[in-house]
Design an enzyme around this catalytic site. Structure first.
Site, PDB file in Angstrom:
ATOM      1  N   GLU A   1     -28.546  25.180  -2.273  1.00  0.00           N
ATOM      2  CA  GLU A   1     -28.312  23.836  -2.847  1.00  0.00           C
ATOM      3  C   GLU A   1     -29.609  23.037  -2.926  1.00  0.00           C
ATOM      4  O   GLU A   1     -29.833  22.290  -3.870  1.00  0.00           O
ATOM      5  CB  GLU A   1     -27.277  23.089  -1.990  1.00  0.00           C
TER       6      GLU A   1
ATOM      7  N   ASP B   1     -20.392  17.031   2.243  1.00  0.00           N
ATOM      8  CA  ASP B   1     -21.846  16.995   2.402  1.00  0.00           C
ATOM      9  C   ASP B   1     -22.259  15.715   3.132  1.00  0.00           C
ATOM     10  O   ASP B   1     -21.619  14.665   2.984  1.00  0.00           O
ATOM     11  CB  ASP B   1     -22.534  17.064   1.031  1.00  0.00           C
TER      12      ASP B   1
END
Length: 302
Positions: free
Chosen positions: A137, A175
């Site tokens: 990511e 997240d």
């Protein structure tokens, strides 16, 4: 600090290392996560997406249970940033990964041991679930559309090409969670506002039950803010996304201070309970919030 509970041991401590793609730490985390799913009662499907880009080898890990036709997706990324040197990423994204593992055990337990104790409607409505641990990511240099989201871009393109994106009922991305600062999470999408409001209701009951006043989900009015994250390639392809990321970002974001010393056991405990309740309500909207039997969570110890 660890996420200790009644399954195979600590679900958070194994992520307390650098996890840059292609690194030894990344491979150790992969082995831990895979073995955790192998240890469960149900037979979870395992899909490893291995690919190379920008000189790095990446591995997405996808674990499925239930129907092949319709899935609830719960996702986080497990890689850590290349810089600053020694960056751990406690909130970004060790704690979210530990929470995903906890939720996986929760679902496994519901199906294996607790079915008789829960409303049968939940099992009747259960379709399928996939837990996704994305690699890559983080950007290696400067965040751009080609230097970021390596794993999610690869997966979204693959599943878009083979037509399986239509099986995703809802894509939930976790997240920047589990830190010691109070956070707020806006509603980022009109299409999933109903799920945001479900989390609002669950949090209200949680706060009442535990005597807490802070509200994470305060305003269901859709924000105009768009944050690039692993949900982006899926959102662009029409998947319904519930993005669970705080804004403003915690102060430790992308700094060396994003370590385990700045994780908060109460915050992680709350997220485990909120998401366990969210899962039960996804398949049975009439279920009672803050189920007295779940989650099986002990103290988090330093």
């Amino acid at each position: 600090m660890g996420l200790n509970e009644t399954y195979t041991g600590d679900l958070l401590a194994p992520f307390n290392k650098t996890r840059v793609p292609s690194s030894k730490g990344s491979k150790e985390v992969q082995d831990f996560v895979i073995n955790e799913f192998i240890s469960m009662n149900q037979t979870w499907t395992v899909e490893l997406q291995n690919f190379e880009e920008n000189g790095y080898n990446f591995t997405n890990m996808i674990f499925g249970l239930g129907s092949n036709d319709s899935y609830l997706i719960l996702a986080a990324h497990y890689d850590s940033k290349l810089t600053p040197d020694g960056f751990i990423g406690g909130i970004d994204s060790a704690a979210p990964c530990g929470i995903l593992l906890y939720l996986s055990h929760f679902i496994d337990d519901i199906i294996t041991e607790d079915a008789a104790l829960l409303d049968p409607v939940l099992l009747e409505n259960f379709t399928g679930v996939k837990m996704i641990f994305f690699d890559g990511e983080e950007a290696f240099n400067e965040w751009t559309t080609v230097d970021s989201l390596y794993g999610s871009r690869y997966a979204a393109e693959k599943w878009g090409d083979d037509g399986s994106l239509v099986q995703m009922e809802l894509f939930v991305l976790l997240d920047l969670l589990g830190g010691d600062e109070p956070i707020k999470i806006p509603n980022y999408s009109k299409s999933t506002r109903v799920f945001y409001k479900t989390l609002q209701k669950i949090e209200r009951k949680y706060n009442k039950f535990y005597g807490e006043s802070h509200k994470i989900f305060e305003n269901s009015v859709t924000s105009n803010l768009r944050i690039a994250d692993d949900h982006t390639p899926f959102l662009e392809r029409g998947v319904n996304v519930l993005h669970l990321i705080p804004f403003p970002f915690p102060s430790s974001w992308h700094t060396i201070e994003d370590n385990y010393r700045h994780l908060d056991e109460k915050h992680i405990h709350k997220w485990c309970i909120l998401m366990c309740e969210f899962i039960t309500k996804f398949w049975n909207p009439d279920s009672i919030a803050i189920h007295p039997l779940k989650p099986k969570i002990q103290d988090l110890n330093s």
